[in-house]
Design a protein around this motif. Structure first.
Motif, mmCIF file in Angstrom:
data_model
loop_
_atom_site.group_PDB
_atom_site.id
_atom_site.type_symbol
_atom_site.label_atom_id
_atom_site.label_comp_id
_atom_site.label_asym_id
_atom_site.label_seq_id
_atom_site.Cartn_x
_atom_site.Cartn_y
_atom_site.Cartn_z
ATOM 1 N N LEU A 1 54.866 28.288 40.095
ATOM 2 C CA LEU A 1 55.086 27.666 39.310
ATOM 3 C C LEU A 1 55.362 28.735 37.994
ATOM 4 N N LEU A 2 53.928 30.048 38.307
ATOM 5 C CA LEU A 2 54.098 30.639 36.259
ATOM 6 C C LEU A 2 55.111 31.784 37.391
ATOM 7 N N GLY A 3 55.086 32.048 38.297
ATOM 8 C CA GLY A 3 55.962 33.145 39.374
ATOM 9 C C GLY A 3 55.284 34.537 38.876
ATOM 10 N N ARG A 4 54.486 34.292 39.202
ATOM 11 C CA ARG A 4 53.335 35.678 39.376
ATOM 12 C C ARG A 4 52.149 35.252 39.402
ATOM 13 N N ARG A 5 51.246 36.498 40.408
ATOM 14 C CA ARG A 5 50.104 35.884 40.448
ATOM 15 C C ARG A 5 48.939 36.224 39.410
ATOM 16 N N LEU A 6 47.903 35.502 39.533
ATOM 17 C CA LEU A 6 46.419 36.005 38.560
ATOM 18 C C LEU A 6 45.381 36.088 39.559
ATOM 19 N N TRP A 7 44.764 36.669 39.897
ATOM 20 C CA TRP A 7 43.071 36.706 40.151
ATOM 21 C C TRP A 7 42.186 37.223 40.005
ATOM 22 N N SER A 8 40.687 36.882 39.608
ATOM 23 C CA SER A 8 39.815 37.670 39.310
ATOM 24 C C SER A 8 38.631 38.351 40.080
ATOM 25 N N SER A 9 37.884 39.009 39.636
ATOM 26 C CA SER A 9 37.092 39.866 40.254
ATOM 27 C C SER A 9 35.739 40.023 39.883
ATOM 28 N N HIS A 10 34.915 40.291 40.374
ATOM 29 C CA HIS A 10 33.691 41.047 40.114
ATOM 30 C C HIS A 10 33.719 42.816 41.008
ATOM 31 N N TYR A 11 33.853 43.148 41.024
ATOM 32 C CA TYR A 11 33.512 44.342 41.996
ATOM 33 C C TYR A 11 34.104 45.243 40.590
ATOM 34 N N ARG A 12 33.086 46.129 41.254
ATOM 35 C CA ARG A 12 33.740 47.519 40.078
ATOM 36 C C ARG A 12 34.872 48.383 40.005
ATOM 37 N N TRP A 13 35.211 49.505 38.762
ATOM 38 C CA TRP A 13 36.388 49.492 39.437
ATOM 39 C C TRP A 13 37.134 50.196 40.046
ATOM 40 N N GLU A 14 35.620 50.710 40.799
ATOM 41 C CA GLU A 14 35.986 51.960 42.373
ATOM 42 C C GLU A 14 36.792 50.866 42.863
ATOM 43 N N MET A 15 35.856 49.428 43.143
ATOM 44 C CA MET A 15 35.718 49.135 44.197
ATOM 45 C C MET A 15 37.099 48.573 44.257
ATOM 46 N N LEU A 16 37.840 48.032 43.411
ATOM 47 C CA LEU A 16 39.232 47.607 43.562
ATOM 48 C C LEU A 16 40.109 48.286 44.169
ATOM 49 N N PRO A 17 40.971 47.241 44.896
ATOM 50 C CA PRO A 17 42.562 48.154 45.157
ATOM 51 C C PRO A 17 43.421 49.180 44.449
ATOM 52 N N LYS A 18 43.094 49.759 45.037
ATOM 53 C CA LYS A 18 43.986 51.239 44.792
ATOM 54 C C LYS A 18 45.389 51.162 45.687
ATOM 55 N N HIS A 19 46.427 50.582 46.023
ATOM 56 C CA HIS A 19 47.622 50.767 46.710
ATOM 57 C C HIS A 19 48.089 51.462 46.225
ATOM 58 N N PRO A 20 48.826 52.572 46.744
ATOM 59 C CA PRO A 20 49.669 53.844 46.216
ATOM 60 C C PRO A 20 51.069 52.685 45.159
ATOM 61 N N ALA A 21 51.076 51.506 46.320
ATOM 62 C CA ALA A 21 52.017 51.312 45.571
ATOM 63 C C ALA A 21 51.973 50.053 44.463
ATOM 64 N N SER A 22 51.019 50.025 44.819
ATOM 65 C CA SER A 22 50.694 48.749 43.648
ATOM 66 C C SER A 22 50.942 48.958 42.091
ATOM 67 N N SER A 23 51.289 47.656 41.200
ATOM 68 C CA SER A 23 52.194 47.773 40.452
ATOM 69 C C SER A 23 51.375 47.013 39.273
ATOM 70 N N GLY A 24 50.237 46.225 39.520
ATOM 71 C CA GLY A 24 49.442 44.676 38.671
ATOM 72 C C GLY A 24 49.033 45.451 37.714
ATOM 73 N N LYS A 25 48.157 44.250 36.492
ATOM 74 C CA LYS A 25 47.762 45.128 35.701
ATOM 75 C C LYS A 25 46.128 44.279 35.711
ATOM 76 N N PHE A 26 45.392 45.544 34.893
ATOM 77 C CA PHE A 26 44.090 44.819 35.235
ATOM 78 C C PHE A 26 43.326 44.677 33.845
#
Length: 159
Positions: free
Chosen positions: A133-158
């Motif tokens: 419906l929104l046309g995008r994925r929304l997430w939440s996370s309680h991991y610290r910055w260094e634990m968040l996904p950092k896939h090289p091809a990723s282009s999402g916003k934090f």
């Protein structure tokens, strides 16, 4: 006095809490006594297992993805609601007010959102009707910055 980060602290209702660094965790003395001795993870035990963390690190964020990454008990729900409303307004849709917040922006670190057999997201999450419906994925996370996904091809916003 400041505490070296990250560190686990115990407190009792009668003792004052010292100022501490981001990443520190607080648990009550009674909880600590019930759980000790054991190794405590940097996030509460209701979050992902080491297997989930490996899958999480491989997650490729899409250009429209938004991850609200906050320390627990620091206003996550308020920020999630604001992001959900802004994204819905941008998409020109109105979200059903009876829809639970975690159906719109699920907790990325929660074990229940991952399929351990396929090594990816559950089918239910992949086909999330709110995301469509929104046309995008929304997430939440309680991991610290260094634990968040950092896939090289990723282009999402934090946030």
């Amino acid at each position: 006095p400041c505490c070296p980060a990250p560190q686990l602290h115990t407190f009792s209702p009668s003792s004052p809490q010292p100022l501490c660094s981001p990443g520190d965790m607080w648990i009550s003395e009674s909880t600590f006594q019930k759980t000790a001795p054991q190794t405590l993870n940097p996030v509460p035990s209701t979050f992902g297992t080491p297997e989930v963390e490996k899958m999480y690190q491989k997650l490729e964020l899409r250009p429209g993805d938004v991850v609200v990454a906050t320390y627990p008990r620091s206003g996550t729900t308020v920020v999630q609601n604001l992001v959900n409303l802004l994204v819905a307004a941008d998409a020109g849709v109105e979200l059903d007010p009876t829809t639970h917040l975690l159906e719109i922006s699920p907790l990325l670190d929660a074990t229940k959102n991952w399929n351990l057999d396929t090594g990816g997201l559950t089918e239910e999450l992949t086909n999330n009707p709110n995301w469509k419906l929104l046309g995008r994925r929304l997430w939440s996370s309680h991991y610290r910055w260094e634990m968040l996904p950092k896939h090289p091809a990723s282009s999402g916003k934090f946030i």
